[in-house]
Design a protein around this motif. Structure first.
Motif, PDB file in Angstrom:
ATOM      1  N   SER A  44      20.287  44.206  23.499  1.00 60.27           N
ATOM      2  CA  SER A  44      19.245  45.098  23.507  1.00 60.27           C
ATOM      3  C   SER A  44      19.114  46.012  21.900  1.00 60.27           C
ATOM      4  O   SER A  44      18.817  47.056  22.133  1.00 60.27           O
ATOM      5  CB  SER A  44      19.185  46.087  24.554  1.00 60.27           C
ATOM      6  OG  SER A  44      18.981  45.402  25.952  1.00 60.27           O
ATOM      7  N   PHE A  45      19.407  45.394  21.123  1.00 59.87           N
ATOM      8  CA  PHE A  45      19.297  46.086  19.688  1.00 59.87           C
ATOM      9  C   PHE A  45      18.261  45.189  18.944  1.00 59.87           C
ATOM     10  O   PHE A  45      18.034  44.012  19.339  1.00 59.87           O
ATOM     11  CB  PHE A  45      20.572  46.065  18.996  1.00 59.87           C
ATOM     12  CG  PHE A  45      21.471  46.991  19.402  1.00 59.87           C
ATOM     13  CD1 PHE A  45      21.460  48.503  19.264  1.00 59.87           C
ATOM     14  CD2 PHE A  45      22.711  46.517  20.344  1.00 59.87           C
ATOM     15  CE1 PHE A  45      22.520  49.110  19.873  1.00 59.87           C
ATOM     16  CE2 PHE A  45      23.454  47.321  20.637  1.00 59.87           C
ATOM     17  CZ  PHE A  45      23.406  48.727  20.772  1.00 59.87           C
ATOM     18  N   SER A  46      17.810  45.709  17.848  1.00 58.93           N
ATOM     19  CA  SER A  46      17.012  45.286  16.738  1.00 58.93           C
ATOM     20  C   SER A  46      17.508  45.365  15.369  1.00 58.93           C
ATOM     21  O   SER A  46      18.557  46.070  15.407  1.00 58.93           O
ATOM     22  CB  SER A  46      15.537  45.697  16.939  1.00 58.93           C
ATOM     23  OG  SER A  46      15.550  46.858  16.500  1.00 58.93           O
ATOM     24  N   GLU A  47      16.938  44.878  14.298  1.00 56.77           N
ATOM     25  CA  GLU A  47      17.172  45.056  13.088  1.00 56.77           C
ATOM     26  C   GLU A  47      17.111  46.480  12.753  1.00 56.77           C
ATOM     27  O   GLU A  47      17.991  47.114  11.940  1.00 56.77           O
ATOM     28  CB  GLU A  47      16.468  44.169  11.935  1.00 56.77           C
ATOM     29  CG  GLU A  47      16.709  42.645  12.040  1.00 56.77           C
ATOM     30  CD  GLU A  47      17.902  42.733  11.154  1.00 56.77           C
ATOM     31  OE1 GLU A  47      18.324  43.344  10.364  1.00 56.77           O
ATOM     32  OE2 GLU A  47      18.766  41.582  11.461  1.00 56.77           O
ATOM     33  N   ALA A  48      16.160  47.164  13.420  1.00 58.72           N
ATOM     34  CA  ALA A  48      15.921  48.718  13.173  1.00 58.72           C
ATOM     35  C   ALA A  48      16.948  49.566  13.594  1.00 58.72           C
ATOM     36  O   ALA A  48      17.109  50.492  13.278  1.00 58.72           O
ATOM     37  CB  ALA A  48      14.420  49.008  13.210  1.00 58.72           C
ATOM     38  N   THR A  49      17.556  49.097  14.922  1.00 66.50           N
ATOM     39  CA  THR A  49      18.314  49.758  15.577  1.00 66.50           C
ATOM     40  C   THR A  49      19.849  49.606  15.498  1.00 66.50           C
ATOM     41  O   THR A  49      20.491  50.180  16.156  1.00 66.50           O
ATOM     42  CB  THR A  49      18.023  50.077  17.219  1.00 66.50           C
ATOM     43  OG1 THR A  49      18.027  48.752  17.707  1.00 66.50           O
ATOM     44  CG2 THR A  49      16.326  50.451  17.349  1.00 66.50           C
ATOM     45  N   ALA A  50      19.966  48.350  15.032  1.00 66.64           N
ATOM     46  CA  ALA A  50      21.433  48.008  15.019  1.00 66.64           C
ATOM     47  C   ALA A  50      22.377  48.921  14.371  1.00 66.64           C
ATOM     48  O   ALA A  50      23.321  48.978  14.775  1.00 66.64           O
ATOM     49  CB  ALA A  50      21.510  46.559  13.951  1.00 66.64           C
ATOM     50  N   LEU A  51      21.875  49.511  13.288  1.00 67.12           N
ATOM     51  CA  LEU A  51      23.076  50.703  12.966  1.00 67.12           C
ATOM     52  C   LEU A  51      23.242  51.648  13.916  1.00 67.12           C
ATOM     53  O   LEU A  51      24.701  52.379  13.666  1.00 67.12           O
ATOM     54  CB  LEU A  51      22.142  51.417  11.867  1.00 67.12           C
ATOM     55  CG  LEU A  51      23.310  52.446  10.823  1.00 67.12           C
ATOM     56  CD1 LEU A  51      24.074  51.716  10.303  1.00 67.12           C
ATOM     57  CD2 LEU A  51      22.535  53.298   9.857  1.00 67.12           C
ATOM     58  N   GLY A  52      22.566  51.902  15.062  1.00 64.74           N
ATOM     59  CA  GLY A  52      22.913  52.831  16.009  1.00 64.74           C
ATOM     60  C   GLY A  52      24.315  52.411  16.997  1.00 64.74           C
ATOM     61  O   GLY A  52      24.677  53.125  17.520  1.00 64.74           O
TER      62      GLY A  52
END
Length: 347
Positions: free
Chosen positions: A150-158
Protein backbone atom coordinates in the motif's frame (compact mmCIF):
# COMPACT_ATOMS: atom_id res chain seq x y z
CA UNK A 1 73.34 -53.37 23.69
CA UNK A 2 73.43 -52.30 20.05
CA UNK A 3 69.66 -52.67 19.85
CA UNK A 4 69.24 -50.42 22.90
CA UNK A 5 71.38 -47.74 21.25
CA UNK A 6 69.19 -47.87 18.17
CA UNK A 7 66.05 -47.49 20.28
CA UNK A 8 67.63 -44.62 22.19
CA UNK A 9 68.59 -42.91 18.94
CA UNK A 10 65.08 -43.33 17.58
CA UNK A 11 63.67 -41.95 20.80
CA UNK A 12 65.98 -38.94 20.64
CA UNK A 13 65.08 -38.31 17.01
CA UNK A 14 61.41 -38.57 17.95
CA UNK A 15 61.90 -36.04 20.72
CA UNK A 16 63.67 -33.68 18.34
CA UNK A 17 60.90 -34.07 15.77
CA UNK A 18 58.26 -33.60 18.45
CA UNK A 19 60.09 -30.54 19.70
CA UNK A 20 60.34 -29.11 16.23
CA UNK A 21 56.67 -29.82 15.60
CA UNK A 22 55.70 -28.27 18.93
CA UNK A 23 57.78 -25.23 18.10
CA UNK A 24 56.14 -25.02 14.67
CA UNK A 25 52.66 -25.34 16.17
CA UNK A 26 53.50 -22.72 18.76
CA UNK A 27 54.89 -20.37 16.14
CA UNK A 28 52.01 -20.83 13.72
CA UNK A 29 49.07 -21.14 16.10
CA UNK A 30 49.82 -19.60 19.46
CA UNK A 31 52.12 -16.59 18.97
CA UNK A 32 50.72 -13.04 18.68
CA UNK A 33 50.58 -12.23 14.97
CA UNK A 34 48.95 -8.78 14.95
CA UNK A 35 50.87 -5.77 13.62
CA UNK A 36 48.58 -2.85 14.50
CA UNK A 37 48.65 -0.52 17.51
CA UNK A 38 44.92 0.01 18.06
CA UNK A 39 43.03 -2.29 20.39
CA UNK A 40 41.20 -3.86 17.46
CA UNK A 41 40.83 -3.77 13.70
CA UNK A 42 37.95 -4.69 11.39
CA UNK A 43 37.93 -6.55 8.12
CA UNK A 44 34.94 -6.56 5.78
CA UNK A 45 34.52 -9.75 3.78
CA UNK A 46 32.16 -9.32 0.80
CA UNK A 47 29.65 -11.92 -0.30
CA UNK A 48 31.35 -14.53 -2.53
CA UNK A 49 34.83 -13.32 -1.53
CA UNK A 50 37.85 -15.56 -2.12
CA UNK A 51 40.71 -16.25 0.25
CA UNK A 52 42.82 -13.89 -1.84
CA UNK A 53 40.33 -11.09 -1.09
CA UNK A 54 40.53 -11.81 2.63
CA UNK A 55 44.31 -12.12 2.53
CA UNK A 56 44.67 -8.66 0.96
CA UNK A 57 42.84 -7.13 3.90
CA UNK A 58 44.75 -9.17 6.48
CA UNK A 59 48.24 -8.64 5.09
CA UNK A 60 48.83 -5.13 6.51
CA UNK A 61 47.35 -6.18 9.85
CA UNK A 62 49.56 -9.24 10.46
CA UNK A 63 53.26 -9.68 11.23
CA UNK A 64 53.64 -12.92 9.26
CA UNK A 65 51.03 -13.57 6.57
CA UNK A 66 52.74 -16.80 5.43
CA UNK A 67 52.28 -18.45 8.83
CA UNK A 68 48.66 -17.38 8.74
CA UNK A 69 48.35 -18.92 5.26
CA UNK A 70 49.68 -22.23 6.55
CA UNK A 71 47.18 -22.45 9.38
CA UNK A 72 44.30 -21.21 7.23
CA UNK A 73 45.01 -24.05 4.80
CA UNK A 74 45.34 -26.60 7.60
CA UNK A 75 42.02 -25.50 9.17
CA UNK A 76 40.35 -25.46 5.73
CA UNK A 77 39.42 -21.79 6.07
CA UNK A 78 40.68 -20.97 2.57
CA UNK A 79 37.78 -22.94 1.07
CA UNK A 80 35.15 -21.85 3.59
CA UNK A 81 35.06 -18.05 3.49
CA UNK A 82 32.24 -16.35 5.39
CA UNK A 83 30.95 -12.89 4.46
CA UNK A 84 30.61 -10.26 7.14
CA UNK A 85 32.31 -7.76 9.41
CA UNK A 86 34.89 -9.28 11.71
CA UNK A 87 37.03 -8.04 14.58
CA UNK A 88 40.71 -8.81 15.02
CA UNK A 89 41.92 -7.84 18.47
CA UNK A 90 45.45 -6.73 19.25
CA UNK A 91 47.54 -9.67 20.46
CA UNK A 92 45.48 -12.37 18.76
CA UNK A 93 47.28 -15.43 17.44
CA UNK A 94 46.53 -17.02 14.08
CA UNK A 95 44.20 -19.60 15.57
CA UNK A 96 42.13 -16.92 17.31
CA UNK A 97 42.04 -14.80 14.14
CA UNK A 98 40.75 -17.67 12.03
CA UNK A 99 38.13 -18.57 14.62
CA UNK A 100 37.00 -14.95 14.70
CA UNK A 101 36.72 -14.36 10.95
CA UNK A 102 35.12 -17.74 10.37
CA UNK A 103 32.26 -17.56 12.86
CA UNK A 104 31.94 -14.21 14.62
CA UNK A 105 30.15 -11.85 12.23
CA UNK A 106 29.87 -8.64 14.26
CA UNK A 107 26.75 -6.46 13.77
CA UNK A 108 26.97 -2.71 13.42
CA UNK A 109 24.72 0.21 14.27
CA UNK A 110 23.24 1.51 11.02
CA UNK A 111 21.78 5.00 11.33
CA UNK A 112 20.05 7.47 9.03
CA UNK A 113 18.25 10.73 9.58
CA UNK A 114 15.78 12.71 7.50
CA UNK A 115 16.98 12.07 3.94
CA UNK A 116 15.23 14.15 1.24
CA UNK A 117 14.48 11.23 -1.09
CA UNK A 118 15.08 7.53 -1.71
CA UNK A 119 18.21 8.15 -3.79
CA UNK A 120 19.83 10.06 -0.95
CA UNK A 121 18.73 7.40 1.53
CA UNK A 122 20.27 4.67 -0.64
CA UNK A 123 23.54 6.59 -0.75
CA UNK A 124 23.56 6.95 3.03
CA UNK A 125 22.83 3.25 3.58
CA UNK A 126 25.39 2.03 1.04
CA UNK A 127 28.10 3.76 3.08
CA UNK A 128 27.27 1.51 6.03
CA UNK A 129 26.47 -1.96 4.63
CA UNK A 130 27.59 -4.09 1.69
CA UNK A 131 24.58 -3.35 -0.56
CA UNK A 132 25.38 -0.74 -3.22
CA UNK A 133 23.25 2.34 -3.79
CA UNK A 134 22.04 1.37 -7.26
CA UNK A 135 20.61 -1.92 -6.03
CA UNK A 136 19.08 -0.21 -3.01
CA UNK A 137 17.36 2.35 -5.25
CA UNK A 138 16.09 -0.46 -7.46
CA UNK A 139 14.46 -2.42 -4.64
CA UNK A 140 13.13 0.72 -2.95
CA UNK A 141 11.28 1.66 -6.15
CA UNK A 142 10.05 -1.85 -6.93
CA UNK A 143 6.45 -1.31 -8.04
CA UNK A 144 5.27 -4.77 -7.09
CA UNK A 145 6.58 -4.40 -3.55
CA UNK A 146 5.12 -0.91 -3.17
CA UNK A 147 1.68 -1.98 -4.40
CA UNK A 148 1.67 -5.07 -2.18
CA UNK A 149 2.25 -2.95 0.91
CA UNK A 150 0.00 0.00 0.00
CA UNK A 151 2.75 2.44 -0.92
CA UNK A 152 3.26 4.50 -4.07
CA UNK A 153 6.28 6.24 -5.57
CA UNK A 154 5.16 9.40 -3.77
CA UNK A 155 4.77 7.76 -0.35
CA UNK A 156 7.56 5.13 -0.46
CA UNK A 157 9.95 7.32 1.52
CA UNK A 158 7.55 7.14 4.46
CA UNK A 159 8.34 3.46 4.98
CA UNK A 160 11.80 4.33 6.29
CA UNK A 161 11.67 5.53 9.89
CA UNK A 162 14.87 7.48 10.72
CA UNK A 163 16.62 5.85 13.64
CA UNK A 164 19.54 3.62 14.56
CA UNK A 165 19.26 -0.11 13.82
CA UNK A 166 21.47 -3.15 14.33
CA UNK A 167 22.47 -4.80 11.04
CA UNK A 168 25.06 -7.22 9.77
CA UNK A 169 27.41 -5.52 7.31
CA UNK A 170 26.77 -8.14 4.60
CA UNK A 171 23.04 -7.26 4.44
CA UNK A 172 21.67 -7.25 0.89
CA UNK A 173 19.48 -4.49 -0.56
CA UNK A 174 16.38 -6.70 -0.40
CA UNK A 175 17.13 -7.73 3.18
CA UNK A 176 17.49 -4.08 4.15
CA UNK A 177 14.15 -3.19 2.58
CA UNK A 178 12.37 -6.12 4.27
CA UNK A 179 13.81 -5.18 7.64
CA UNK A 180 12.68 -1.57 7.20
CA UNK A 181 9.16 -2.77 6.43
CA UNK A 182 9.17 -4.69 9.72
CA UNK A 183 10.45 -1.62 11.56
CA UNK A 184 7.74 0.50 9.93
CA UNK A 185 5.04 -1.92 11.05
CA UNK A 186 6.55 -2.03 14.53
CA UNK A 187 6.62 1.77 14.67
CA UNK A 188 2.95 1.92 13.70
CA UNK A 189 1.73 0.22 16.85
CA UNK A 190 -1.91 0.17 17.95
CA UNK A 191 -1.51 3.42 19.86
CA UNK A 192 -0.23 5.40 16.87
CA UNK A 193 -2.81 3.81 14.56
CA UNK A 194 -5.60 4.82 16.94
CA UNK A 195 -4.36 8.42 17.06
CA UNK A 196 -4.18 8.62 13.25
CA UNK A 197 -7.72 7.25 12.98
CA UNK A 198 -8.96 9.81 15.50
CA UNK A 199 -7.52 12.56 13.30
CA UNK A 200 -9.19 11.08 10.23
CA UNK A 201 -5.83 10.42 8.59
CA UNK A 202 -4.19 7.32 7.15
CA UNK A 203 -0.65 6.37 8.11
CA UNK A 204 0.73 7.72 4.83
CA UNK A 205 -1.22 10.96 5.27
CA UNK A 206 0.29 11.36 8.73
CA UNK A 207 3.75 10.82 7.23
CA UNK A 208 3.04 13.35 4.48
CA UNK A 209 1.89 16.02 6.91
CA UNK A 210 4.81 15.21 9.23
CA UNK A 211 7.22 15.82 6.35
CA UNK A 212 5.79 19.33 5.98
CA UNK A 213 5.93 19.96 9.73
CA UNK A 214 9.54 18.78 9.77
CA UNK A 215 10.49 21.18 6.98
CA UNK A 216 8.75 24.04 8.72
CA UNK A 217 10.55 23.58 12.03
CA UNK A 218 13.34 21.43 13.44
CA UNK A 219 12.32 22.50 16.95
CA UNK A 220 10.66 19.44 18.50
CA UNK A 221 8.94 21.59 21.14
CA UNK A 222 7.29 23.73 18.44
CA UNK A 223 6.29 20.98 16.02
CA UNK A 224 3.01 20.00 17.80
CA UNK A 225 1.82 23.63 17.53
CA UNK A 226 2.65 23.77 13.81
CA UNK A 227 0.91 20.43 13.30
CA UNK A 228 -2.11 21.91 15.06
CA UNK A 229 -2.18 24.83 12.62
CA UNK A 230 -2.22 22.55 9.60
CA UNK A 231 -4.83 20.24 11.10
CA UNK A 232 -7.01 23.29 11.83
CA UNK A 233 -6.70 24.30 8.18
CA UNK A 234 -7.55 20.82 6.94
CA UNK A 235 -10.54 20.72 9.25
CA UNK A 236 -12.11 23.86 7.79
CA UNK A 237 -11.10 23.16 4.17
CA UNK A 238 -8.51 25.93 4.08
CA UNK A 239 -5.48 25.33 1.79
CA UNK A 240 -2.36 24.36 3.72
CA UNK A 241 -0.35 27.13 2.03
CA UNK A 242 2.89 25.52 3.19
CA UNK A 243 6.01 27.18 1.80
CA UNK A 244 8.09 23.95 1.96
CA UNK A 245 5.73 22.35 -0.55
CA UNK A 246 6.39 25.22 -2.96
CA UNK A 247 10.11 24.62 -2.66
CA UNK A 248 9.60 20.90 -3.26
CA UNK A 249 7.51 21.63 -6.36
CA UNK A 250 10.13 24.07 -7.65
CA UNK A 251 12.99 21.62 -7.16
CA UNK A 252 11.28 19.20 -9.52
CA UNK A 253 11.71 21.71 -12.36
CA UNK A 254 14.89 21.90 -14.47
CA UNK A 255 15.46 25.59 -13.80
CA UNK A 256 15.70 24.99 -10.05
CA UNK A 257 18.08 22.04 -10.18
CA UNK A 258 21.23 22.60 -8.10
CA UNK A 259 19.81 25.74 -6.56
CA UNK A 260 18.76 26.63 -3.01
CA UNK A 261 15.58 28.64 -2.49
CA UNK A 262 16.07 30.79 0.59
CA UNK A 263 13.05 33.00 0.09
CA UNK A 264 9.68 31.90 -1.26
CA UNK A 265 8.36 34.38 -3.83
CA UNK A 266 5.01 34.92 -5.52
CA UNK A 267 6.31 33.27 -8.71
CA UNK A 268 6.71 30.03 -6.78
CA UNK A 269 3.01 30.11 -5.96
CA UNK A 270 2.25 29.94 -9.69
CA UNK A 271 3.99 26.58 -10.20
CA UNK A 272 1.32 24.15 -11.37
CA UNK A 273 2.07 21.12 -9.26
CA UNK A 274 -0.02 18.87 -7.01
CA UNK A 275 2.54 19.75 -4.35
CA UNK A 276 1.62 23.44 -4.58
CA UNK A 277 -0.53 23.71 -1.46
CA UNK A 278 -1.36 27.33 -2.28
CA UNK A 279 -2.95 26.22 -5.55
CA UNK A 280 -4.48 22.93 -4.40
CA UNK A 281 -6.32 22.26 -1.15
CA UNK A 282 -5.68 19.24 1.04
CA UNK A 283 -2.53 17.22 1.48
CA UNK A 284 -0.08 16.80 -1.41
CA UNK A 285 0.30 13.33 -3.00
CA UNK A 286 3.21 12.31 -0.83
CA UNK A 287 6.15 13.22 1.35
CA UNK A 288 8.41 16.16 0.60
CA UNK A 289 11.17 14.78 2.83
CA UNK A 290 11.74 12.08 5.43
CA UNK A 291 10.33 13.39 8.73
CA UNK A 292 11.97 12.81 12.07
CA UNK A 293 10.05 10.77 14.62
CA UNK A 294 9.43 13.98 16.58
CA UNK A 295 7.52 15.44 13.61
CA UNK A 296 5.48 12.26 13.13
CA UNK A 297 4.50 12.18 16.78
CA UNK A 298 3.78 15.92 16.64
CA UNK A 299 1.11 15.24 14.02
CA UNK A 300 -0.30 12.39 16.10
CA UNK A 301 -0.22 14.53 19.25
CA UNK A 302 -0.98 18.04 17.98
CA UNK A 303 -1.40 21.03 20.21
CA UNK A 304 -5.06 22.03 20.39
CA UNK A 305 -5.48 25.74 19.73
CA UNK A 306 -7.21 28.26 17.46
CA UNK A 307 -4.19 29.33 15.44
CA UNK A 308 -4.53 29.30 11.66
CA UNK A 309 -1.30 31.09 10.74
CA UNK A 310 2.37 31.24 11.60
CA UNK A 311 5.42 33.09 10.29
CA UNK A 312 9.12 32.79 11.00
CA UNK A 313 10.27 34.85 13.98
CA UNK A 314 13.00 37.31 13.02
CA UNK A 315 13.96 37.72 16.68
CA UNK A 316 14.24 33.98 17.38
CA UNK A 317 15.54 32.31 14.26
CA UNK A 318 14.33 28.76 13.95
CA UNK A 319 11.08 29.56 15.75
CA UNK A 320 7.76 31.05 14.65
CA UNK A 321 5.11 33.56 15.63
CA UNK A 322 1.55 32.24 15.59
CA UNK A 323 -1.64 34.13 14.84
CA UNK A 324 -5.38 33.53 14.92
CA UNK A 325 -6.26 36.29 12.47
CA UNK A 326 -4.98 37.10 8.99
CA UNK A 327 -4.23 40.72 9.94
CA UNK A 328 -1.96 39.66 12.79
CA UNK A 329 -0.30 37.08 10.56
CA UNK A 330 0.36 39.65 7.84
CA UNK A 331 2.06 41.88 10.39
CA UNK A 332 4.25 38.98 11.54
CA UNK A 333 5.04 38.03 7.94
CA UNK A 334 6.01 41.60 7.00
CA UNK A 335 8.37 41.73 9.95
CA UNK A 336 10.16 38.60 8.76
CA UNK A 337 10.22 39.78 5.13
CA UNK A 338 11.94 42.99 6.29
CA UNK A 339 14.51 40.86 8.09
CA UNK A 340 15.21 38.83 4.94
CA UNK A 341 15.64 41.99 2.90
CA UNK A 342 18.01 43.42 5.51
CA UNK A 343 20.15 40.30 5.14
CA UNK A 344 20.21 40.59 1.35
CA UNK A 345 18.17 37.38 0.95
CA UNK A 346 16.08 38.07 -2.13
CA UNK A 347 15.54 34.60 -3.64
Amino acid sequence: MYFKKILLAIALIGLVIAGLFANYVYGVMLVDNTAFNNEQAYIYVPTNATYTDVREQLKPLLKDIEKFDALAKQKKYINNIKAGRFIIKKGMNNNDIINSIRSKNVPLQLAFNNQPNLKALAGRISMQIEADSLKLVEVMHDKGFLAEHSFSEATALGMYIPNSYEFFWNTSATEFRERMLKEYNRFWNDNRKAKAKALGLTQTEVMTLASIVHEESKQAAEQPRIAGVYLNRLRIGMPLQADPTLKFAAYQLPEYQNTVIKRVLNKHKDINSPYNTYMYAGLPPGLITMPDISAIDAVLNPEKHQYLYFAADANRLGYHKFAKTLSQHNANAREYQRYLSSQGINR
